[in-house]
Write an enzyme that holds these catalytic residues in place. Structure first.
Site, PDB file in Angstrom:
ATOM      1  N   LYS A   1       0.878  -1.218   0.103  1.00  0.00           N
ATOM      2  CA  LYS A   1      -0.118  -0.073   0.049  1.00  0.00           C
ATOM      3  C   LYS A   1       0.936   1.193  -0.106  1.00  0.00           C
ATOM      4  CE  LYS A   1      -1.973  -1.116   3.872  1.00  0.00           C
ATOM      5  NZ  LYS A   1      -1.283  -2.534   4.192  1.00  0.00           N
TER       6      LYS A   1
ATOM      7  N   ARG B   1      -9.637   0.716   8.555  1.00  0.00           N
ATOM      8  CA  ARG B   1      -9.138  -0.798   9.055  1.00  0.00           C
ATOM      9  C   ARG B   1     -10.408  -1.415   9.798  1.00  0.00           C
ATOM     10  NH1 ARG B   1      -3.435   0.656   8.931  1.00  0.00           N
ATOM     11  NH2 ARG B   1      -2.493  -1.485   9.367  1.00  0.00           N
TER      12      ARG B   1
ATOM     13  N   ARG C   1      11.888  -5.548   4.852  1.00  0.00           N
ATOM     14  CA  ARG C   1      11.509  -3.680   4.492  1.00  0.00           C
ATOM     15  C   ARG C   1      12.476  -2.978   5.537  1.00  0.00           C
ATOM     16  NH1 ARG C   1       5.710  -1.664   5.292  1.00  0.00           N
ATOM     17  NH2 ARG C   1       5.923  -2.700   7.385  1.00  0.00           N
TER      18      ARG C   1
ATOM     19  N   ARG D   1      11.304  -1.157  11.076  1.00  0.00           N
ATOM     20  CA  ARG D   1      10.243  -0.853  12.035  1.00  0.00           C
ATOM     21  C   ARG D   1      10.222  -1.822  13.236  1.00  0.00           C
ATOM     22  NH1 ARG D   1       4.888   0.270   8.428  1.00  0.00           N
ATOM     23  NH2 ARG D   1       4.010  -1.000   9.891  1.00  0.00           N
TER      24      ARG D   1
ATOM     25  N   ARG E   1      -0.418  -8.810  13.590  1.00  0.00           N
ATOM     26  CA  ARG E   1      -1.157  -7.784  12.478  1.00  0.00           C
ATOM     27  C   ARG E   1      -1.795  -8.437  11.525  1.00  0.00           C
ATOM     28  NH1 ARG E   1       4.292  -5.176  10.786  1.00  0.00           N
ATOM     29  NH2 ARG E   1       3.054  -3.987   9.328  1.00  0.00           N
TER      30      ARG E   1
HETATM   31  P1  AP5 Z   1       4.800  -1.512   1.933  1.00  0.00           P
HETATM   32  O1  AP5 Z   1       4.388  -0.795   0.763  1.00  0.00           O
HETATM   33  O2  AP5 Z   1       5.597  -0.954   2.888  1.00  0.00           O
HETATM   34  O3  AP5 Z   1       3.537  -2.544   2.545  1.00  0.00           O
HETATM   35  P2  AP5 Z   1       2.326  -1.812   3.230  1.00  0.00           P
HETATM   36  O4  AP5 Z   1       1.135  -2.469   2.677  1.00  0.00           O
HETATM   37  O5  AP5 Z   1       2.467  -0.292   3.250  1.00  0.00           O
HETATM   38  O6  AP5 Z   1       2.852  -2.413   4.592  1.00  0.00           O
HETATM   39  P3  AP5 Z   1       2.474  -1.749   6.094  1.00  0.00           P
HETATM   40  O7  AP5 Z   1       3.231  -2.815   6.885  1.00  0.00           O
HETATM   41  O8  AP5 Z   1       3.118  -0.464   6.210  1.00  0.00           O
HETATM   42  O9  AP5 Z   1       0.911  -1.813   6.319  1.00  0.00           O
HETATM   43  P4  AP5 Z   1       0.373  -1.909   7.721  1.00  0.00           P
HETATM   44  O10 AP5 Z   1      -0.847  -1.740   7.453  1.00  0.00           O
HETATM   45  O11 AP5 Z   1       0.474  -3.084   8.618  1.00  0.00           O
HETATM   46  O12 AP5 Z   1       1.000  -0.749   8.473  1.00  0.00           O
HETATM   47  P5  AP5 Z   1       0.722   0.727   8.805  1.00  0.00           P
HETATM   48  O13 AP5 Z   1       1.877   1.510   8.930  1.00  0.00           O
HETATM   49  O14 AP5 Z   1      -0.460   1.307   8.174  1.00  0.00           O
HETATM   50  O15 AP5 Z   1       5.881  -2.838   1.431  1.00  0.00           O
HETATM   51  C1  AP5 Z   1       6.111  -3.884   2.043  1.00  0.00           C
HETATM   52  C2  AP5 Z   1       7.950  -4.054   1.969  1.00  0.00           C
HETATM   53  O16 AP5 Z   1       7.592  -5.023   0.852  1.00  0.00           O
HETATM   54  C3  AP5 Z   1       8.861  -2.995   1.436  1.00  0.00           C
HETATM   55  O17 AP5 Z   1       9.885  -3.330   1.944  1.00  0.00           O
HETATM   56  C4  AP5 Z   1       8.409  -2.630  -0.094  1.00  0.00           C
HETATM   57  O18 AP5 Z   1       9.663  -2.313  -0.791  1.00  0.00           O
HETATM   58  C5  AP5 Z   1       8.423  -4.254  -0.573  1.00  0.00           C
HETATM   59  N1  AP5 Z   1       7.511  -4.385  -1.537  1.00  0.00           N
HETATM   60  C6  AP5 Z   1       6.482  -3.752  -1.915  1.00  0.00           C
HETATM   61  N2  AP5 Z   1       5.675  -4.167  -3.009  1.00  0.00           N
HETATM   62  C7  AP5 Z   1       6.720  -5.078  -3.642  1.00  0.00           C
HETATM   63  C8  AP5 Z   1       6.857  -5.856  -4.730  1.00  0.00           C
HETATM   64  N3  AP5 Z   1       5.756  -5.939  -5.463  1.00  0.00           N
HETATM   65  N4  AP5 Z   1       7.836  -6.893  -4.672  1.00  0.00           N
HETATM   66  C9  AP5 Z   1       8.729  -6.869  -3.872  1.00  0.00           C
HETATM   67  N5  AP5 Z   1       8.820  -6.221  -2.861  1.00  0.00           N
HETATM   68  C10 AP5 Z   1       7.775  -5.071  -2.593  1.00  0.00           C
HETATM   69  O19 AP5 Z   1       0.160   0.617  10.103  1.00  0.00           O
HETATM   70  C11 AP5 Z   1       0.993   0.237  11.475  1.00  0.00           C
HETATM   71  C12 AP5 Z   1       0.419   0.164  12.972  1.00  0.00           C
HETATM   72  O20 AP5 Z   1      -0.104   1.478  13.020  1.00  0.00           O
HETATM   73  C13 AP5 Z   1      -0.855  -0.697  12.828  1.00  0.00           C
HETATM   74  O21 AP5 Z   1      -0.362  -1.941  13.489  1.00  0.00           O
HETATM   75  C14 AP5 Z   1      -1.704   0.029  13.846  1.00  0.00           C
HETATM   76  O22 AP5 Z   1      -1.296  -0.241  15.185  1.00  0.00           O
HETATM   77  C15 AP5 Z   1      -1.588   1.496  13.503  1.00  0.00           C
HETATM   78  N6  AP5 Z   1      -2.594   2.032  12.576  1.00  0.00           N
HETATM   79  C16 AP5 Z   1      -2.353   2.666  11.493  1.00  0.00           C
HETATM   80  N7  AP5 Z   1      -3.557   3.077  10.662  1.00  0.00           N
HETATM   81  C17 AP5 Z   1      -4.495   2.554  11.877  1.00  0.00           C
HETATM   82  C18 AP5 Z   1      -5.823   2.578  11.586  1.00  0.00           C
HETATM   83  N8  AP5 Z   1      -6.479   3.129  10.356  1.00  0.00           N
HETATM   84  N9  AP5 Z   1      -6.717   2.309  12.603  1.00  0.00           N
HETATM   85  C19 AP5 Z   1      -6.160   1.740  13.596  1.00  0.00           C
HETATM   86  N10 AP5 Z   1      -4.763   1.714  13.964  1.00  0.00           N
HETATM   87  C20 AP5 Z   1      -3.818   1.995  12.822  1.00  0.00           C
END
Ligand code: AP5
Length: 219
Positions: free
Chosen positions: A13, A88, A127, A160, A171
């Site tokens: 994402k 979410r 990552r 992270r 997660r």
């Molecule tokens: P990346 O693009 O970073 O993936 P992502 O889907 O953004 O993953 P996240 O881990 O950031 O999502 P998340 O939803 O768990 O975390 P968030 O920060 O929102 O890609 C991942 C890796 O793969 C990278 O190294 C990239 O280079 C590689 N990659 C990507 N595409 C690729 C491909 N095609 N081929 C090869 N490699 C590839 O949330 C973190 C925490 O915050 C949550 O756990 C929660 O506690 C809190 N939080 C955030 N939002 C909310 C909400 N709305 N409500 C409640 N709590 C929340």
């Protein structure tokens, strides 16, 4: 254009939302990045969020809805936005629907990026992110030119806290329980487009761009 990118942790994402911002000028709104910045600054929001985030749990809906309400009324969102990591839960999705309706800016599309669990673990454990500009890397799939240093701004790359194996599992469970049910809701509303998130970053990017009906030179 107003878009939600939906998908499990590590689906890509953030990677594709950043591209859509750079290429098309949509505001990228990553709730995870906003919360991590708040934790670093030890602001009141960060103090509320950090215990949830370190365990892989969701930050409470009321906190998230306040945050999004404030962010969506900022000027840069008028040119369109990409939400990455929000909504979410069904409470967040309903709050978002009301909010975008009140602003006269309803969602145009929800893109679900589907990736198998085995690939997710590999992506998250490798990552790395820039502390300064937030650029994303992967030790194997998207390595920086110099180990530990951001190509774009020279900032330090870090791993992270929630990308440890036991937190990743928590997660993913939270995603299945709380967030996956939104897929069906958005499908019913006719907003959902599903793309295969396996394959190279460039291949998946092309599918996301096609799902949004945006022209792209793929450069
Ligand atoms: P990346 O693009 O970073 O993936 P992502 O889907 O953004 O993953 P996240 O881990 O950031 O999502 P998340 O939803 O768990 O975390 P968030 O920060 O929102 O890609 C991942 C890796 O793969 C990278 O190294 C990239 O280079 C590689 N990659 C990507 N595409 C690729 C491909 N095609 N081929 C090869 N490699 C590839 O949330 C973190 C925490 O915050 C949550 O756990 C929660 O506690 C809190 N939080 C955030 N939002 C909310 C909400 N709305 N409500 C409640 N709590 C929340």
């Amino acid at each position: 254009m107003r878009v939600v990118l939906l998908g499990a942790p590590g689906a890509g994402k953030g990677t594709h939302a950043k591209y859509l911002q750079e290429r098309y000028g949509f505001a990228q709104i990553s709730t995870g990045d906003i919360l991590r910045a708040a934790v670093r600054e030890q602001s009141p929001l960060g103090q509320k969020a950090s215990a949830y985030m370190s365990k892989g749990k969701l930050v409470p809906d009321d906190v998230m809805l306040d945050l999004i309400r404030e962010r969506l009324t900022e000027a840069d969102c008028r040119a369109g936005f990409v939400l990455d990591g929000f909504p979410r839960t069904s409470v967040q999705a309903e709050g978002l629907r009301r909010l975008t309706e009140a602003l006269g800016q309803p969602l145009d599309r929800v893109v679900l990026i589907s990736v198998p669990r085995s690939l997710i673990i590999e992506r998250l454990s490798g990552r790395r992110q820039c502390r300064r500009c937030g650029s994303l890397y992967h030790v194997r799939f998207r390595p920086p030119r110099a180990a530990g240093v951001c190509d774009r701004c020279g900032g330090e790359l870090y791993q992270r806290d929630d990308d440890r194996e036991e937190t990743i599992a928590a997660r993913l469970d939270v995603y299945e329980r709380e967030t996956a049910p939104l897929i069906q809701c958005y499908r019913r509303q006719g907003l959902l487009a599903e793309v295969d998130g396996a394959g190279s970053v460039e291949a998946v990017r092309g599918r996301v761009v096609d799902a949004l009906g945006l022209g792209d030179d793929r450069s």
